[in-house]
Design a protein around this motif. Structure first.
Motif, PDB file in Angstrom:
ATOM      1  N   THR A  95      34.594  47.071  35.978  1.00  0.00           N
ATOM      2  CA  THR A  95      35.890  46.612  35.471  1.00  0.00           C
ATOM      3  C   THR A  95      35.955  45.086  35.439  1.00  0.00           C
ATOM      4  O   THR A  95      36.568  44.501  34.538  1.00  0.00           O
ATOM      5  CB  THR A  95      37.028  47.155  36.366  1.00  0.00           C
ATOM      6  OG1 THR A  95      36.940  48.576  36.420  1.00  0.00           O
ATOM      7  CG2 THR A  95      38.391  46.764  35.819  1.00  0.00           C
ATOM      8  N   LEU A  96      35.316  44.444  36.409  1.00  0.00           N
ATOM      9  CA  LEU A  96      35.310  42.981  36.438  1.00  0.00           C
ATOM     10  C   LEU A  96      34.566  42.423  35.231  1.00  0.00           C
ATOM     11  O   LEU A  96      34.997  41.422  34.637  1.00  0.00           O
ATOM     12  CB  LEU A  96      34.666  42.487  37.733  1.00  0.00           C
ATOM     13  CG  LEU A  96      35.443  42.751  39.020  1.00  0.00           C
ATOM     14  CD1 LEU A  96      34.644  42.299  40.230  1.00  0.00           C
ATOM     15  CD2 LEU A  96      36.796  42.043  38.988  1.00  0.00           C
ATOM     16  N   ALA A  97      33.459  43.057  34.879  1.00  0.00           N
ATOM     17  CA  ALA A  97      32.692  42.602  33.710  1.00  0.00           C
ATOM     18  C   ALA A  97      33.506  42.770  32.431  1.00  0.00           C
ATOM     19  O   ALA A  97      33.550  41.870  31.577  1.00  0.00           O
ATOM     20  CB  ALA A  97      31.381  43.375  33.614  1.00  0.00           C
ATOM     21  N   ILE A  98      34.160  43.917  32.302  1.00  0.00           N
ATOM     22  CA  ILE A  98      34.998  44.144  31.122  1.00  0.00           C
ATOM     23  C   ILE A  98      36.176  43.176  31.113  1.00  0.00           C
ATOM     24  O   ILE A  98      36.591  42.686  30.063  1.00  0.00           O
ATOM     25  CB  ILE A  98      35.504  45.600  31.106  1.00  0.00           C
ATOM     26  CG1 ILE A  98      34.327  46.564  31.000  1.00  0.00           C
ATOM     27  CG2 ILE A  98      36.466  45.833  29.940  1.00  0.00           C
ATOM     28  CD1 ILE A  98      34.697  48.016  31.118  1.00  0.00           C
ATOM     29  N   GLY A  99      36.714  42.880  32.315  1.00  0.00           N
ATOM     30  CA  GLY A  99      37.831  41.942  32.410  1.00  0.00           C
ATOM     31  C   GLY A  99      37.470  40.560  31.910  1.00  0.00           C
ATOM     32  O   GLY A  99      38.295  39.883  31.283  1.00  0.00           O
ATOM     33  N   ILE A 100      36.237  40.133  32.167  1.00  0.00           N
ATOM     34  CA  ILE A 100      35.786  38.829  31.683  1.00  0.00           C
ATOM     35  C   ILE A 100      35.776  38.807  30.155  1.00  0.00           C
ATOM     36  O   ILE A 100      36.196  37.830  29.520  1.00  0.00           O
ATOM     37  CB  ILE A 100      34.386  38.506  32.238  1.00  0.00           C
ATOM     38  CG1 ILE A 100      34.462  38.306  33.749  1.00  0.00           C
ATOM     39  CG2 ILE A 100      33.806  37.268  31.562  1.00  0.00           C
ATOM     40  CD1 ILE A 100      33.109  38.145  34.412  1.00  0.00           C
ATOM     41  N   THR A 138      54.443  38.028  28.580  1.00  0.00           N
ATOM     42  CA  THR A 138      53.394  38.821  27.923  1.00  0.00           C
ATOM     43  C   THR A 138      52.337  39.342  28.892  1.00  0.00           C
ATOM     44  O   THR A 138      51.469  40.105  28.480  1.00  0.00           O
ATOM     45  CB  THR A 138      52.687  37.979  26.844  1.00  0.00           C
ATOM     46  OG1 THR A 138      52.136  36.792  27.461  1.00  0.00           O
ATOM     47  CG2 THR A 138      53.636  37.588  25.743  1.00  0.00           C
ATOM     48  N   SER A 139      52.397  38.960  30.146  1.00  0.00           N
ATOM     49  CA  SER A 139      51.338  39.352  31.085  1.00  0.00           C
ATOM     50  C   SER A 139      51.278  40.863  31.276  1.00  0.00           C
ATOM     51  O   SER A 139      50.187  41.458  31.292  1.00  0.00           O
ATOM     52  CB  SER A 139      51.550  38.658  32.432  1.00  0.00           C
ATOM     53  OG  SER A 139      52.848  38.930  32.932  1.00  0.00           O
ATOM     54  N   VAL A 140      52.422  41.521  31.409  1.00  0.00           N
ATOM     55  CA  VAL A 140      52.428  42.980  31.585  1.00  0.00           C
ATOM     56  C   VAL A 140      51.947  43.677  30.306  1.00  0.00           C
ATOM     57  O   VAL A 140      51.218  44.670  30.368  1.00  0.00           O
ATOM     58  CB  VAL A 140      53.834  43.476  31.985  1.00  0.00           C
ATOM     59  CG1 VAL A 140      53.866  45.004  32.042  1.00  0.00           C
ATOM     60  CG2 VAL A 140      54.243  42.900  33.333  1.00  0.00           C
ATOM     61  N   THR A 141      52.351  43.150  29.149  1.00  0.00           N
ATOM     62  CA  THR A 141      51.883  43.710  27.870  1.00  0.00           C
ATOM     63  C   THR A 141      50.376  43.625  27.759  1.00  0.00           C
ATOM     64  O   THR A 141      49.710  44.586  27.334  1.00  0.00           O
ATOM     65  CB  THR A 141      52.535  42.960  26.691  1.00  0.00           C
ATOM     66  OG1 THR A 141      53.950  43.027  26.803  1.00  0.00           O
ATOM     67  CG2 THR A 141      52.093  43.559  25.364  1.00  0.00           C
ATOM     68  N   THR A 142      49.814  42.479  28.148  1.00  0.00           N
ATOM     69  CA  THR A 142      48.361  42.313  28.130  1.00  0.00           C
ATOM     70  C   THR A 142      47.700  43.307  29.069  1.00  0.00           C
ATOM     71  O   THR A 142      46.675  43.924  28.727  1.00  0.00           O
ATOM     72  CB  THR A 142      47.991  40.878  28.551  1.00  0.00           C
ATOM     73  OG1 THR A 142      48.704  39.945  27.744  1.00  0.00           O
ATOM     74  CG2 THR A 142      46.500  40.650  28.401  1.00  0.00           C
ATOM     75  N   TYR A 159      43.195  42.111  38.771  1.00  0.00           N
ATOM     76  CA  TYR A 159      42.290  41.108  39.351  1.00  0.00           C
ATOM     77  C   TYR A 159      41.320  40.575  38.309  1.00  0.00           C
ATOM     78  O   TYR A 159      41.062  39.373  38.234  1.00  0.00           O
ATOM     79  CB  TYR A 159      41.534  41.736  40.522  1.00  0.00           C
ATOM     80  CG  TYR A 159      40.741  40.753  41.343  1.00  0.00           C
ATOM     81  CD1 TYR A 159      41.297  40.164  42.473  1.00  0.00           C
ATOM     82  CD2 TYR A 159      39.436  40.406  40.986  1.00  0.00           C
ATOM     83  CE1 TYR A 159      40.572  39.259  43.230  1.00  0.00           C
ATOM     84  CE2 TYR A 159      38.705  39.512  41.731  1.00  0.00           C
ATOM     85  CZ  TYR A 159      39.277  38.938  42.861  1.00  0.00           C
ATOM     86  OH  TYR A 159      38.559  38.037  43.601  1.00  0.00           O
ATOM     87  N   ALA A 160      40.756  41.493  37.494  1.00  0.00           N
ATOM     88  CA  ALA A 160      39.759  41.087  36.504  1.00  0.00           C
ATOM     89  C   ALA A 160      40.387  40.308  35.358  1.00  0.00           C
ATOM     90  O   ALA A 160      39.840  39.296  34.906  1.00  0.00           O
ATOM     91  CB  ALA A 160      39.042  42.319  35.965  1.00  0.00           C
ATOM     92  N   LEU A 161      41.543  40.762  34.892  1.00  0.00           N
ATOM     93  CA  LEU A 161      42.146  40.171  33.697  1.00  0.00           C
ATOM     94  C   LEU A 161      42.709  38.789  33.961  1.00  0.00           C
ATOM     95  O   LEU A 161      42.635  37.903  33.112  1.00  0.00           O
ATOM     96  CB  LEU A 161      43.249  41.099  33.179  1.00  0.00           C
ATOM     97  CG  LEU A 161      43.765  40.857  31.754  1.00  0.00           C
ATOM     98  CD1 LEU A 161      42.631  40.952  30.749  1.00  0.00           C
ATOM     99  CD2 LEU A 161      44.846  41.868  31.414  1.00  0.00           C
ATOM    100  N   PHE A 162      43.274  38.579  35.147  1.00  0.00           N
ATOM    101  CA  PHE A 162      43.928  37.308  35.447  1.00  0.00           C
ATOM    102  C   PHE A 162      43.147  36.462  36.448  1.00  0.00           C
ATOM    103  O   PHE A 162      43.705  35.580  37.104  1.00  0.00           O
ATOM    104  CB  PHE A 162      45.349  37.558  35.967  1.00  0.00           C
ATOM    105  CG  PHE A 162      46.242  38.238  34.969  1.00  0.00           C
ATOM    106  CD1 PHE A 162      46.847  37.517  33.957  1.00  0.00           C
ATOM    107  CD2 PHE A 162      46.459  39.600  35.018  1.00  0.00           C
ATOM    108  CE1 PHE A 162      47.664  38.136  33.021  1.00  0.00           C
ATOM    109  CE2 PHE A 162      47.269  40.244  34.100  1.00  0.00           C
ATOM    110  CZ  PHE A 162      47.863  39.510  33.097  1.00  0.00           C
ATOM    111  N   GLY A 163      41.860  36.731  36.573  1.00  0.00           N
ATOM    112  CA  GLY A 163      40.983  35.884  37.365  1.00  0.00           C
ATOM    113  C   GLY A 163      41.325  35.830  38.834  1.00  0.00           C
ATOM    114  O   GLY A 163      41.311  34.750  39.445  1.00  0.00           O
TER     115      GLY A 163
END
Length: 294
Positions: free
Chosen positions: A118-123, A156-160, A234-238
Protein backbone atom coordinates in the motif's frame (compact mmCIF):
# COMPACT_ATOMS: atom_id res chain seq x y z
CA UNK A 1 -23.54 -55.64 28.28
CA UNK A 2 -20.89 -53.43 26.71
CA UNK A 3 -21.97 -49.84 26.24
CA UNK A 4 -21.07 -47.88 23.10
CA UNK A 5 -20.48 -44.14 23.30
CA UNK A 6 -21.16 -41.88 20.36
CA UNK A 7 -17.91 -40.71 18.79
CA UNK A 8 -17.17 -37.01 19.22
CA UNK A 9 -14.05 -35.51 17.65
CA UNK A 10 -13.89 -32.56 20.01
CA UNK A 11 -13.75 -34.90 23.03
CA UNK A 12 -10.69 -36.76 21.81
CA UNK A 13 -7.49 -35.88 23.73
CA UNK A 14 -5.41 -36.16 20.55
CA UNK A 15 -7.58 -33.56 18.82
CA UNK A 16 -6.89 -31.02 21.56
CA UNK A 17 -3.20 -31.93 21.42
CA UNK A 18 -3.08 -31.17 17.69
CA UNK A 19 -5.00 -27.94 18.20
CA UNK A 20 -2.77 -26.77 21.05
CA UNK A 21 -0.10 -24.97 18.90
CA UNK A 22 -2.77 -22.99 17.02
CA UNK A 23 -4.63 -22.21 20.25
CA UNK A 24 -1.44 -20.93 21.88
CA UNK A 25 -0.71 -18.65 18.91
CA UNK A 26 -4.29 -17.33 18.80
CA UNK A 27 -4.24 -16.72 22.55
CA UNK A 28 -0.90 -14.90 22.46
CA UNK A 29 -1.52 -12.72 19.41
CA UNK A 30 -5.32 -12.23 19.43
CA UNK A 31 -7.03 -12.91 22.75
CA UNK A 32 -4.32 -11.59 25.07
CA UNK A 33 -3.90 -8.28 23.16
CA UNK A 34 -7.67 -7.72 23.41
CA UNK A 35 -7.66 -8.07 27.19
CA UNK A 36 -4.41 -6.10 27.44
CA UNK A 37 -5.89 -3.23 25.42
CA UNK A 38 -9.01 -3.20 27.58
CA UNK A 39 -6.88 -3.10 30.75
CA UNK A 40 -4.64 -0.32 29.38
CA UNK A 41 -7.69 1.80 28.57
CA UNK A 42 -8.15 2.35 32.33
CA UNK A 43 -4.50 3.37 32.88
CA UNK A 44 -2.62 6.65 32.52
CA UNK A 45 1.05 7.48 32.09
CA UNK A 46 3.72 5.77 29.97
CA UNK A 47 3.93 2.03 29.42
CA UNK A 48 6.66 1.79 32.08
CA UNK A 49 4.79 3.83 34.70
CA UNK A 50 1.08 3.14 34.57
CA UNK A 51 -1.51 4.03 37.17
CA UNK A 52 -5.25 3.41 37.35
CA UNK A 53 -7.40 6.34 36.20
CA UNK A 54 -10.87 4.83 35.87
CA UNK A 55 -13.04 6.13 33.04
CA UNK A 56 -11.05 9.35 32.52
CA UNK A 57 -9.50 8.12 29.27
CA UNK A 58 -12.92 7.36 27.81
CA UNK A 59 -14.17 10.80 28.84
CA UNK A 60 -11.13 12.41 27.21
CA UNK A 61 -11.60 10.50 23.96
CA UNK A 62 -15.35 11.07 23.73
CA UNK A 63 -14.95 14.82 24.27
CA UNK A 64 -11.97 15.21 21.92
CA UNK A 65 -12.93 17.11 18.71
CA UNK A 66 -10.10 15.37 16.84
CA UNK A 67 -11.61 11.98 17.67
CA UNK A 68 -15.01 13.21 16.50
CA UNK A 69 -13.45 14.27 13.19
CA UNK A 70 -11.65 10.94 12.91
CA UNK A 71 -14.85 8.96 13.47
CA UNK A 72 -16.77 11.16 11.04
CA UNK A 73 -14.11 10.70 8.36
CA UNK A 74 -14.05 6.96 9.01
CA UNK A 75 -17.83 6.71 8.65
CA UNK A 76 -17.86 8.79 5.47
CA UNK A 77 -15.05 6.67 4.04
CA UNK A 78 -16.77 3.37 4.92
CA UNK A 79 -20.26 4.24 3.69
CA UNK A 80 -19.00 5.68 0.39
CA UNK A 81 -16.03 3.49 -0.49
CA UNK A 82 -17.56 0.08 0.27
CA UNK A 83 -20.76 0.39 -1.86
CA UNK A 84 -19.03 2.15 -4.77
CA UNK A 85 -16.10 -0.29 -4.83
CA UNK A 86 -18.46 -3.26 -4.63
CA UNK A 87 -20.68 -2.02 -7.49
CA UNK A 88 -17.68 -1.26 -9.73
CA UNK A 89 -16.13 -4.63 -8.87
CA UNK A 90 -19.39 -6.40 -9.70
CA UNK A 91 -19.58 -4.73 -13.11
CA UNK A 92 -15.94 -5.45 -13.94
CA UNK A 93 -16.09 -9.07 -12.78
CA UNK A 94 -19.30 -9.64 -14.77
CA UNK A 95 -17.69 -8.17 -17.92
CA UNK A 96 -14.59 -10.33 -17.48
CA UNK A 97 -16.70 -13.42 -16.88
CA UNK A 98 -19.09 -12.84 -19.79
CA UNK A 99 -17.29 -10.80 -22.44
CA UNK A 100 -13.56 -11.44 -22.22
CA UNK A 101 -11.88 -14.55 -23.59
CA UNK A 102 -8.46 -14.43 -21.90
CA UNK A 103 -9.81 -14.29 -18.35
CA UNK A 104 -6.63 -15.47 -16.62
CA UNK A 105 -4.64 -12.52 -17.91
CA UNK A 106 -7.15 -9.97 -16.68
CA UNK A 107 -7.59 -11.75 -13.34
CA UNK A 108 -3.84 -11.56 -12.79
CA UNK A 109 -3.79 -7.90 -13.82
CA UNK A 110 -6.54 -6.93 -11.40
CA UNK A 111 -5.03 -9.00 -8.57
CA UNK A 112 -1.60 -7.33 -8.77
CA UNK A 113 -2.66 -4.24 -6.73
CA UNK A 114 -3.84 -6.52 -3.91
CA UNK A 115 -0.39 -8.08 -3.45
CA UNK A 116 1.44 -4.77 -3.92
CA UNK A 117 2.47 -2.73 -0.90
CA UNK A 118 0.00 0.00 0.00
CA UNK A 119 2.90 2.35 0.71
CA UNK A 120 4.30 1.79 -2.78
CA UNK A 121 0.91 2.43 -4.36
CA UNK A 122 0.51 5.49 -2.13
CA UNK A 123 3.70 6.98 -3.53
CA UNK A 124 2.32 6.57 -7.05
CA UNK A 125 -0.98 8.17 -6.07
CA UNK A 126 0.83 11.07 -4.40
CA UNK A 127 2.40 11.75 -7.78
CA UNK A 128 -0.94 11.39 -9.58
CA UNK A 129 -2.71 13.77 -7.17
CA UNK A 130 0.09 16.33 -6.94
CA UNK A 131 -1.38 19.81 -7.36
CA UNK A 132 1.54 21.15 -9.41
CA UNK A 133 2.57 18.37 -11.79
CA UNK A 134 0.09 15.56 -11.14
CA UNK A 135 -1.36 13.64 -14.07
CA UNK A 136 -4.94 14.02 -12.82
CA UNK A 137 -4.83 17.81 -12.89
CA UNK A 138 -3.10 17.61 -16.26
CA UNK A 139 -6.01 15.56 -17.63
CA UNK A 140 -8.55 17.93 -16.10
CA UNK A 141 -6.90 20.83 -17.92
CA UNK A 142 -7.85 19.28 -21.27
CA UNK A 143 -11.51 19.76 -20.31
CA UNK A 144 -10.96 23.33 -19.10
CA UNK A 145 -11.29 22.33 -15.44
CA UNK A 146 -8.89 24.17 -13.14
CA UNK A 147 -6.44 22.12 -11.10
CA UNK A 148 -7.52 20.81 -7.71
CA UNK A 149 -5.33 20.85 -4.61
CA UNK A 150 -5.98 17.20 -3.84
CA UNK A 151 -3.46 16.61 -1.06
CA UNK A 152 -2.98 19.96 0.67
CA UNK A 153 -6.51 21.19 1.24
CA UNK A 154 -8.86 20.43 4.11
CA UNK A 155 -11.82 20.38 1.73
CA UNK A 156 -10.46 17.73 -0.65
CA UNK A 157 -8.35 15.44 1.55
CA UNK A 158 -11.21 13.06 2.39
CA UNK A 159 -12.31 13.00 -1.27
CA UNK A 160 -8.77 12.07 -2.30
CA UNK A 161 -8.71 9.34 0.33
CA UNK A 162 -12.04 7.99 -0.91
CA UNK A 163 -10.81 7.81 -4.52
CA UNK A 164 -7.70 5.98 -3.39
CA UNK A 165 -9.80 3.67 -1.20
CA UNK A 166 -12.18 2.75 -4.02
CA UNK A 167 -9.29 1.90 -6.34
CA UNK A 168 -7.38 -0.12 -3.74
CA UNK A 169 -10.50 -2.10 -2.82
CA UNK A 170 -11.29 -3.33 -6.33
CA UNK A 171 -8.71 -6.10 -6.65
CA UNK A 172 -9.86 -8.29 -3.75
CA UNK A 173 -13.54 -7.81 -4.61
CA UNK A 174 -13.07 -8.75 -8.26
CA UNK A 175 -11.21 -11.96 -7.48
CA UNK A 176 -13.80 -13.10 -4.92
CA UNK A 177 -16.72 -12.19 -7.22
CA UNK A 178 -15.17 -14.06 -10.13
CA UNK A 179 -14.86 -17.12 -7.89
CA UNK A 180 -18.53 -16.72 -6.99
CA UNK A 181 -19.52 -16.42 -10.66
CA UNK A 182 -17.67 -19.63 -11.50
CA UNK A 183 -19.63 -21.51 -8.84
CA UNK A 184 -22.97 -20.74 -10.52
CA UNK A 185 -24.31 -23.75 -12.35
CA UNK A 186 -24.11 -22.96 -16.12
CA UNK A 187 -27.26 -25.04 -16.68
CA UNK A 188 -29.28 -22.16 -15.27
CA UNK A 189 -28.13 -19.91 -18.10
CA UNK A 190 -28.77 -22.59 -20.74
CA UNK A 191 -32.37 -22.97 -19.58
CA UNK A 192 -32.77 -19.17 -19.47
CA UNK A 193 -31.49 -18.93 -23.06
CA UNK A 194 -33.97 -21.59 -24.14
CA UNK A 195 -36.82 -19.46 -22.79
CA UNK A 196 -35.45 -16.30 -24.41
CA UNK A 197 -34.31 -14.49 -21.29
CA UNK A 198 -32.15 -11.42 -21.95
CA UNK A 199 -28.71 -10.96 -20.38
CA UNK A 200 -30.13 -8.39 -17.97
CA UNK A 201 -32.93 -10.78 -16.93
CA UNK A 202 -30.38 -13.54 -16.40
CA UNK A 203 -28.23 -11.24 -14.31
CA UNK A 204 -31.19 -10.11 -12.20
CA UNK A 205 -32.90 -13.49 -11.78
CA UNK A 206 -29.94 -15.90 -11.74
CA UNK A 207 -26.61 -14.20 -11.15
CA UNK A 208 -27.47 -11.81 -8.33
CA UNK A 209 -29.47 -14.31 -6.21
CA UNK A 210 -26.62 -16.82 -6.55
CA UNK A 211 -24.04 -14.15 -5.60
CA UNK A 212 -25.81 -13.03 -2.42
CA UNK A 213 -23.57 -15.15 -0.10
CA UNK A 214 -20.46 -13.76 -1.83
CA UNK A 215 -21.73 -10.17 -1.69
CA UNK A 216 -22.67 -10.64 1.98
CA UNK A 217 -19.14 -11.82 2.75
CA UNK A 218 -17.58 -8.91 0.87
CA UNK A 219 -19.83 -6.35 2.57
CA UNK A 220 -18.88 -7.63 6.01
CA UNK A 221 -15.16 -7.84 5.31
CA UNK A 222 -15.01 -4.51 3.45
CA UNK A 223 -16.92 -2.57 6.10
CA UNK A 224 -14.71 -3.93 8.87
CA UNK A 225 -11.62 -3.08 6.81
CA UNK A 226 -12.95 0.41 6.03
CA UNK A 227 -13.50 1.17 9.71
CA UNK A 228 -9.87 0.16 10.31
CA UNK A 229 -8.40 2.20 7.44
CA UNK A 230 -4.92 3.46 8.25
CA UNK A 231 -2.34 2.43 5.63
CA UNK A 232 -4.07 4.43 2.89
CA UNK A 233 -3.95 7.61 4.99
CA UNK A 234 -0.32 7.12 5.96
CA UNK A 235 0.76 6.35 2.39
CA UNK A 236 -1.26 9.04 0.65
CA UNK A 237 -0.35 11.93 2.94
CA UNK A 238 3.24 10.98 3.66
CA UNK A 239 2.87 9.82 7.26
CA UNK A 240 0.41 12.53 8.29
CA UNK A 241 -3.38 12.76 8.32
CA UNK A 242 -3.54 15.59 5.82
CA UNK A 243 -3.60 19.31 6.48
CA UNK A 244 -4.84 20.05 10.02
CA UNK A 245 -5.70 16.35 10.49
CA UNK A 246 -8.49 16.77 7.94
CA UNK A 247 -8.08 13.16 6.73
CA UNK A 248 -7.64 11.62 10.17
CA UNK A 249 -9.34 8.29 10.76
CA UNK A 250 -10.05 6.32 13.93
CA UNK A 251 -7.03 4.04 13.59
CA UNK A 252 -4.75 6.94 12.67
CA UNK A 253 -5.97 8.73 15.81
CA UNK A 254 -5.05 5.63 17.84
CA UNK A 255 -1.62 5.48 16.20
CA UNK A 256 -0.99 9.16 16.86
CA UNK A 257 -1.95 8.93 20.53
CA UNK A 258 0.07 5.77 21.13
CA UNK A 259 3.28 6.34 19.16
CA UNK A 260 3.47 10.12 18.72
CA UNK A 261 1.81 11.58 21.82
CA UNK A 262 2.91 8.70 24.06
CA UNK A 263 -0.50 8.29 25.72
CA UNK A 264 -1.28 4.57 25.52
CA UNK A 265 -4.29 4.83 27.83
CA UNK A 266 -6.01 7.31 25.51
CA UNK A 267 -5.11 5.19 22.48
CA UNK A 268 -6.49 2.01 24.03
CA UNK A 269 -9.70 3.74 25.11
CA UNK A 270 -10.21 4.83 21.51
CA UNK A 271 -9.42 1.25 20.42
CA UNK A 272 -12.12 -0.19 22.70
CA UNK A 273 -14.65 2.38 21.45
CA UNK A 274 -13.84 1.56 17.82
CA UNK A 275 -14.09 -2.16 18.58
CA UNK A 276 -17.56 -1.70 20.08
CA UNK A 277 -18.68 0.43 17.10
CA UNK A 278 -17.48 -2.22 14.61
CA UNK A 279 -19.12 -4.98 16.66
CA UNK A 280 -22.49 -3.20 16.81
CA UNK A 281 -22.40 -2.24 13.13
CA UNK A 282 -21.47 -5.78 12.04
CA UNK A 283 -24.31 -7.22 14.14
CA UNK A 284 -26.86 -4.80 12.65
CA UNK A 285 -25.54 -5.39 9.12
CA UNK A 286 -25.82 -9.17 9.46
CA UNK A 287 -29.40 -8.83 10.73
CA UNK A 288 -30.37 -6.61 7.80
CA UNK A 289 -28.71 -8.90 5.26
CA UNK A 290 -30.53 -11.93 6.67
CA UNK A 291 -33.85 -10.10 6.31
CA UNK A 292 -32.99 -9.23 2.70
CA UNK A 293 -32.04 -12.85 1.96
CA UNK A 294 -35.29 -14.14 3.45
Amino acid sequence: MKRFHKYSAENQPKAWLYLMPAMIIVTMFTIYPLFRSFWLSFQKGSLLRLSFTGLDNYKTVLTDPVFHTAMKNTSIYAFIVVPIALIISLVISWLIFEKIKHKNFFETTFFIPYVTSTLAIGIVFRYLFNGDYGIINHLLSFFGIPGVNWLNSTSTSVTTLIIFGVWSGLAFNIIILLAGLRNINPEYYKVADMFGATKWEQFKKITMPQLIPTVTFLLTVNFIGAFKVYSQVYALFGGTAGVANSASTAVFYIYDKFHVAGRPGIAMAATVILFVVILIFTFIQNKLIKKVEN
